[in-house]
Design a protein around this motif. Structure first.
Motif, PDB file in Angstrom:
ATOM      1  N   PHE A  91     -19.150   7.732  -8.212  1.00 35.45           N
ATOM      2  CA  PHE A  91     -18.758   7.880  -6.810  1.00 35.45           C
ATOM      3  C   PHE A  91     -18.720   6.554  -6.059  1.00 35.45           C
ATOM      4  N   ILE A  92     -19.796   5.788  -6.108  1.00 34.15           N
ATOM      5  CA  ILE A  92     -19.849   4.537  -5.342  1.00 34.15           C
ATOM      6  C   ILE A  92     -18.820   3.539  -5.859  1.00 34.15           C
ATOM      7  N   TRP A  93     -18.639   3.470  -7.183  1.00 32.68           N
ATOM      8  CA  TRP A  93     -17.648   2.552  -7.752  1.00 32.68           C
ATOM      9  C   TRP A  93     -16.236   2.963  -7.348  1.00 32.68           C
ATOM     10  N   ASN A  94     -16.017   4.264  -7.269  1.00 38.36           N
ATOM     11  CA  ASN A  94     -14.715   4.767  -6.860  1.00 38.36           C
ATOM     12  C   ASN A  94     -14.351   4.262  -5.468  1.00 38.36           C
ATOM     13  N   TRP A  95     -15.259   4.380  -4.533  1.00 35.51           N
ATOM     14  CA  TRP A  95     -14.953   3.995  -3.154  1.00 35.51           C
ATOM     15  C   TRP A  95     -15.024   2.490  -2.942  1.00 35.51           C
ATOM     16  N   ILE A  96     -15.798   1.771  -3.744  1.00 37.96           N
ATOM     17  CA  ILE A  96     -15.750   0.302  -3.705  1.00 37.96           C
ATOM     18  C   ILE A  96     -14.363  -0.157  -4.159  1.00 37.96           C
ATOM     19  N   GLY A  97     -13.878   0.423  -5.253  1.00 36.66           N
ATOM     20  CA  GLY A  97     -12.537   0.094  -5.730  1.00 36.66           C
ATOM     21  C   GLY A  97     -11.476   0.411  -4.688  1.00 36.66           C
ATOM     22  N   PHE A  98     -11.621   1.554  -4.017  1.00 37.90           N
ATOM     23  CA  PHE A  98     -10.681   1.942  -2.961  1.00 37.90           C
ATOM     24  C   PHE A  98     -10.656   0.895  -1.852  1.00 37.90           C
ATOM     25  N   CYS A  99     -11.819   0.472  -1.387  1.00 40.47           N
ATOM     26  CA  CYS A  99     -11.884  -0.511  -0.295  1.00 40.47           C
ATOM     27  C   CYS A  99     -11.271  -1.851  -0.705  1.00 40.47           C
ATOM     28  N   ILE A 100     -11.544  -2.279  -1.919  1.00 39.75           N
ATOM     29  CA  ILE A 100     -10.967  -3.530  -2.412  1.00 39.75           C
ATOM     30  C   ILE A 100      -9.442  -3.400  -2.512  1.00 39.75           C
ATOM     31  N   ALA A 101      -8.970  -2.282  -3.059  1.00 37.60           N
ATOM     32  CA  ALA A 101      -7.526  -2.065  -3.228  1.00 37.60           C
ATOM     33  C   ALA A 101      -6.809  -2.014  -1.883  1.00 37.60           C
ATOM     34  N   VAL A 102      -7.377  -1.315  -0.918  1.00 36.51           N
ATOM     35  CA  VAL A 102      -6.740  -1.210   0.406  1.00 36.51           C
ATOM     36  C   VAL A 102      -6.737  -2.562   1.107  1.00 36.51           C
ATOM     37  N   SER A 103      -7.845  -3.291   1.019  1.00 40.62           N
ATOM     38  CA  SER A 103      -7.899  -4.621   1.656  1.00 40.62           C
ATOM     39  C   SER A 103      -6.866  -5.563   1.049  1.00 40.62           C
ATOM     40  N   GLY A 104      -6.842  -5.634  -0.267  1.00 43.77           N
ATOM     41  CA  GLY A 104      -5.863  -6.491  -0.937  1.00 43.77           C
ATOM     42  C   GLY A 104      -4.443  -6.021  -0.692  1.00 43.77           C
ATOM     43  N   GLY A 105      -4.224  -4.713  -0.710  1.00 45.27           N
ATOM     44  CA  GLY A 105      -2.893  -4.165  -0.464  1.00 45.27           C
ATOM     45  C   GLY A 105      -2.395  -4.477   0.930  1.00 45.27           C
ATOM     46  N   PHE A 106      -3.282  -4.377   1.914  1.00 45.43           N
ATOM     47  CA  PHE A 106      -2.890  -4.702   3.284  1.00 45.43           C
ATOM     48  C   PHE A 106      -2.490  -6.173   3.399  1.00 45.43           C
ATOM     49  N   LEU A 107      -3.252  -7.048   2.764  1.00 42.97           N
ATOM     50  CA  LEU A 107      -2.905  -8.474   2.816  1.00 42.97           C
ATOM     51  C   LEU A 107      -1.573  -8.755   2.132  1.00 42.97           C
ATOM     52  N   LEU A 108      -1.325  -8.108   0.997  1.00 42.53           N
ATOM     53  CA  LEU A 108      -0.030  -8.272   0.322  1.00 42.53           C
ATOM     54  C   LEU A 108       1.101  -7.735   1.199  1.00 42.53           C
ATOM     55  N   PHE A 109       0.874  -6.588   1.797  1.00 40.35           N
ATOM     56  CA  PHE A 109       1.862  -5.975   2.687  1.00 40.35           C
ATOM     57  C   PHE A 109       2.160  -6.890   3.873  1.00 40.35           C
ATOM     58  N   SER A 110       1.134  -7.527   4.416  1.00 33.64           N
ATOM     59  CA  SER A 110       1.313  -8.354   5.617  1.00 33.64           C
ATOM     60  C   SER A 110       2.240  -9.545   5.384  1.00 33.64           C
ATOM     61  N   VAL A 111       2.314 -10.021   4.160  1.00 33.71           N
ATOM     62  CA  VAL A 111       3.143 -11.190   3.852  1.00 33.71           C
ATOM     63  C   VAL A 111       4.632 -10.882   4.018  1.00 33.71           C
ATOM     64  N   SER A 112       5.061  -9.674   3.648  1.00 32.87           N
ATOM     65  CA  SER A 112       6.478  -9.295   3.700  1.00 32.87           C
ATOM     66  C   SER A 112       6.650  -7.888   4.264  1.00 32.87           C
ATOM     67  N   SER A 113       5.944  -7.590   5.327  1.00 30.73           N
ATOM     68  CA  SER A 113       5.923  -6.215   5.822  1.00 30.73           C
ATOM     69  C   SER A 113       7.292  -5.712   6.264  1.00 30.73           C
ATOM     70  N   GLU A 114       8.128  -6.561   6.829  1.00 31.53           N
ATOM     71  CA  GLU A 114       9.480  -6.114   7.206  1.00 31.53           C
ATOM     72  C   GLU A 114      10.258  -5.622   5.996  1.00 31.53           C
ATOM     73  N   THR A 115      10.151  -6.332   4.906  1.00 29.46           N
ATOM     74  CA  THR A 115      10.837  -5.952   3.677  1.00 29.46           C
ATOM     75  C   THR A 115      10.251  -4.673   3.095  1.00 29.46           C
ATOM     76  N   TYR A 116       8.926  -4.590   3.057  1.00 28.98           N
ATOM     77  CA  TYR A 116       8.277  -3.401   2.495  1.00 28.98           C
ATOM     78  C   TYR A 116       8.607  -2.135   3.282  1.00 28.98           C
ATOM     79  N   LEU A 117       8.741  -2.249   4.592  1.00 31.41           N
ATOM     80  CA  LEU A 117       9.007  -1.073   5.421  1.00 31.41           C
ATOM     81  C   LEU A 117      10.399  -0.485   5.204  1.00 31.41           C
ATOM     82  N   THR A 118      11.251  -1.209   4.507  1.00 28.50           N
ATOM     83  CA  THR A 118      12.578  -0.684   4.166  1.00 28.50           C
ATOM     84  C   THR A 118      12.749  -0.476   2.662  1.00 28.50           C
ATOM     85  N   ASN A 119      11.685  -0.650   1.906  1.00 24.97           N
ATOM     86  CA  ASN A 119      11.710  -0.528   0.456  1.00 24.97           C
ATOM     87  C   ASN A 119      11.389   0.914   0.066  1.00 24.97           C
ATOM     88  N   VAL A 120      12.350   1.610  -0.520  1.00 28.38           N
ATOM     89  CA  VAL A 120      12.186   3.023  -0.868  1.00 28.38           C
ATOM     90  C   VAL A 120      11.023   3.227  -1.843  1.00 28.38           C
TER      91      VAL A 120
END
Length: 162
Positions: free
Chosen positions: A71-100
């Motif tokens: 359980f704890i590892w699951n949600w630690i992984g989730f937090c790391i994935a969301v944090s990293g994903g948000f940072l990746l998204f922020s770099v090219s968010s205009e492009t991602y928002l139109t990417n199917v």
């Protein structure tokens, strides 16, 4: 596409932290590796529990006990994935928002990561009391695995949609 989303995307990718990640030779690969590490932990623990719900694996510990251990590892992984994903998204968010493919991935992650997975975690104690894993538990585990396969497929297609 909603104009406010495009405005938000432009605003986000012009923030200093997004520009710093995009302009660095090492920051983007580091953030990407962080995101993938979080995904590996998160999805790995989910798959481990789901295959137990399907009846695969050692039977000495019930799925709930196995789920509790991860359980704890699951949600630690989730937090790391969301944090990293948000940072990746922020770099090219205009492009991602139109990417199917990206939008498909997100539309799968919300019911998958935030609804079905939480339901499975909450229902596991009741499922464990049965002498045999109930069919609903098996269906939930299989459904979650199939949705993850779809989300992973969409994620792989993201660079091809740009």
């Amino acid at each position: 596409m909603d104009v406010s989303l495009v405005i938000f995307g432009h605003w986000l990718q012009t923030r200093q932290f997004a520009l710093a990640i995009a302009g660095s030779d090492w920051a983007y690969p580091l953030v990407q590796a962080t995101h993938f590490t979080g995904l590996s932990i998160w999805i790995g623990t989910i798959v481990a529990v789901d295959v137990r719900l399907l009846g695969v694996g050692k039977k000495s510990a019930p799925p709930l006990q196995f789920s509790d251990a991860l359980f704890i590892w699951n949600w630690i992984g989730f937090c790391i994935a969301v944090s990293g994903g948000f940072l990746l998204f922020s770099v090219s968010s205009e492009t991602y928002l139109t990417n199917v493919a990206f939008l498909t991935k997100l539309s799968l992650l919300i019911p998958l990561g935030l609804v079905l997975h939480v339901v499975i975690q909450r229902k596991a104690p009741g499922w464990e009391k049965a002498s045999e894993t109930p069919i609903v538990a098996r269906v939930a585990g299989l459904t979650e695995l199939l949705l993850w396969l779809c989300a992973a497929t969409a994620a792989v297609l993201i660079p091809n949609e740009g």
